[in-house]
Design an enzyme around this catalytic site. Sequence first.
Site, short mmCIF file in Angstrom:
data_model
loop_
_atom_site.label_atom_id
_atom_site.label_comp_id
_atom_site.label_asym_id
_atom_site.label_seq_id
_atom_site.Cartn_x
_atom_site.Cartn_y
_atom_site.Cartn_z
N HIS A 125 39.33 33.44 44.28
CA HIS A 125 40.02 32.97 45.48
C HIS A 125 39.09 31.95 46.15
O HIS A 125 37.86 32.07 46.06
CB HIS A 125 40.25 34.17 46.39
N ASP A 202 33.95 40.60 45.55
CA ASP A 202 35.08 40.32 46.44
C ASP A 202 36.13 41.39 46.15
O ASP A 202 36.88 41.29 45.18
CB ASP A 202 35.61 38.91 46.16
N GLN A 205 41.29 42.58 46.49
CA GLN A 205 42.43 43.09 45.72
C GLN A 205 42.07 44.35 44.94
O GLN A 205 42.88 44.83 44.15
CB GLN A 205 42.95 42.00 44.74
N LYS A 228 45.12 43.76 54.08
CA LYS A 228 45.69 44.03 52.75
C LYS A 228 45.70 45.53 52.47
O LYS A 228 46.33 46.00 51.53
CB LYS A 228 44.91 43.30 51.67
N CYS A 366 45.59 30.08 46.58
CA CYS A 366 44.19 29.83 46.99
C CYS A 366 43.25 29.98 45.80
O CYS A 366 42.15 30.54 45.94
CB CYS A 366 43.75 30.75 48.13
N1 PLP Z 1 39.64 37.23 47.98
C1 PLP Z 1 40.78 37.55 47.37
C2 PLP Z 1 40.75 38.01 45.95
C3 PLP Z 1 41.99 37.45 48.04
O1 PLP Z 1 43.13 37.77 47.43
C4 PLP Z 1 41.98 37.00 49.38
C5 PLP Z 1 43.26 36.83 50.11
O2 PLP Z 1 44.30 36.66 49.55
C6 PLP Z 1 40.76 36.69 49.98
C7 PLP Z 1 39.61 36.82 49.26
C8 PLP Z 1 40.69 36.22 51.41
O3 PLP Z 1 41.10 37.22 52.27
P1 PLP Z 1 41.27 36.92 53.85
O4 PLP Z 1 42.12 35.71 53.97
O5 PLP Z 1 41.89 38.17 54.36
O6 PLP Z 1 39.89 36.71 54.39
#
Ligand code: PLP
Length: 409
Positions: A125, A202, A205, A228, A366
């Site tokens: 992401h 990270d 998910q 999430k 993203c």
């Molecule tokens: N990392 C992953 C794998 C994600 O799916 C997301 C959001 O979709 C993020 C990071 C970023 O999360 P946030 O926008 O809640 O900071």
Amino acid sequence: MTKEFNSEQIRAKFPFLSREVNEKPIIYLDSAASSQKPQQVLDKLLSTYSHGYANIHRGLHTLSEEATNAYEEVRFKIARFINASSKDEVIFTSGATMSLNLIANSYGLQNLKSGDEILITVAEHHANIIPWQMLCQKTGAKIVAVPVDNDGCFNTKELKDRVTKNTKIISVPHVSNVLGTIFPVKEISAIAHENNAICVVDGCQGVIHMPVDIQDIDCDFYVFSGHKLYGPSGIGVCWGKAEILADMPPFLGGGDMIDDVEIESATYSQPPSRFEAGTPPIAECIALGAAVDFVTDIGMDKIASHEKSLLLYGHQRLASVRGLSFVGTSPNKSGVISFTLDAAHPHDISTLIDQDGIAIRAGHHCAQPLMKFLNLSSTARASIAVYSEPEDFDALAISLEKVNRIFGA
Ligand code: PLP
């Protein structure tokens, strides 16, 4: 006695399921972007703002003490939830993005120099790319990206081949938000440590779909977002190993992160408060605690096995749709099904099936480098959560065939 996963009872806890979209019962397959909230999270948010709200940490009156205790209780809950050895390793942030920026700006700026390397994967992401890019611009370090296989599998040999004596940080997703691939984060952490690098996971998910034991993974940082995990937006977590946090400088300055302040200098408090400058989203954090109670009460292992069979069913059901190709077919996957249709662009798919009350996501998610790596401009993505059911995929498959017909396929 262990409780069974009771889909009907769980769904009854989500008020959003009673609404209609375009005069159809809602089918929400966009939980990877943000999940819906159970009643107990909504209740906690409302009751905190109604009767239990005040600023935390510095107040000496009853409301402030109550709010402080409730807030700190959540730190403890999160620590238990991910099996951290201490609640002081849990830093509250606004979400995974802020957590990764904190690590890059604090640990990264302090420890990286020109010529150092940060290993990520092509499946990140943007939140796990851009903070490292910004760090590289400031330090002269560089990013090296590890590919995935055509089916979205991750091969640790590809990672090992790219580790050098300059590798200082390996930062990977627990689960890809596009491919659904579950990354072997325990193995990756071990590779990082064998090479004197740290491992950042990270977990955005990951933590929402399976039990997470950060001591077992043995990573150095694990980050995720509350929104999430059935909690409110604006609150998230950066877990870091105590010995690493102890040496890190603050990223943001302000109230609550200091010991003593002079006009021209200050000393900083110990972690976690060193990294929590300013007034946090107090009620949101307390409601995140209710979200953790919600999933813990069901059992993350039960959620994982329910979602695994659901995902399998989703793949089987969607495989029958004409012209549909899956993007990401790792045998070890979780949470999301990305796909394309020969007949229609993902944006058209999403817009048309919305007429049937079905919410999916379409776009680059993203993850533009991954899209470029896969030679795609976008995909459609159906993602599941604890309230999803097989009928959601039945409806999606029928609606996708309608799209096929509209586009003459
Ligand atoms: N990392 C992953 C794998 C994600 O799916 C997301 C959001 O979709 C993020 C990071 C970023 O999360 P946030 O926008 O809640 O900071």
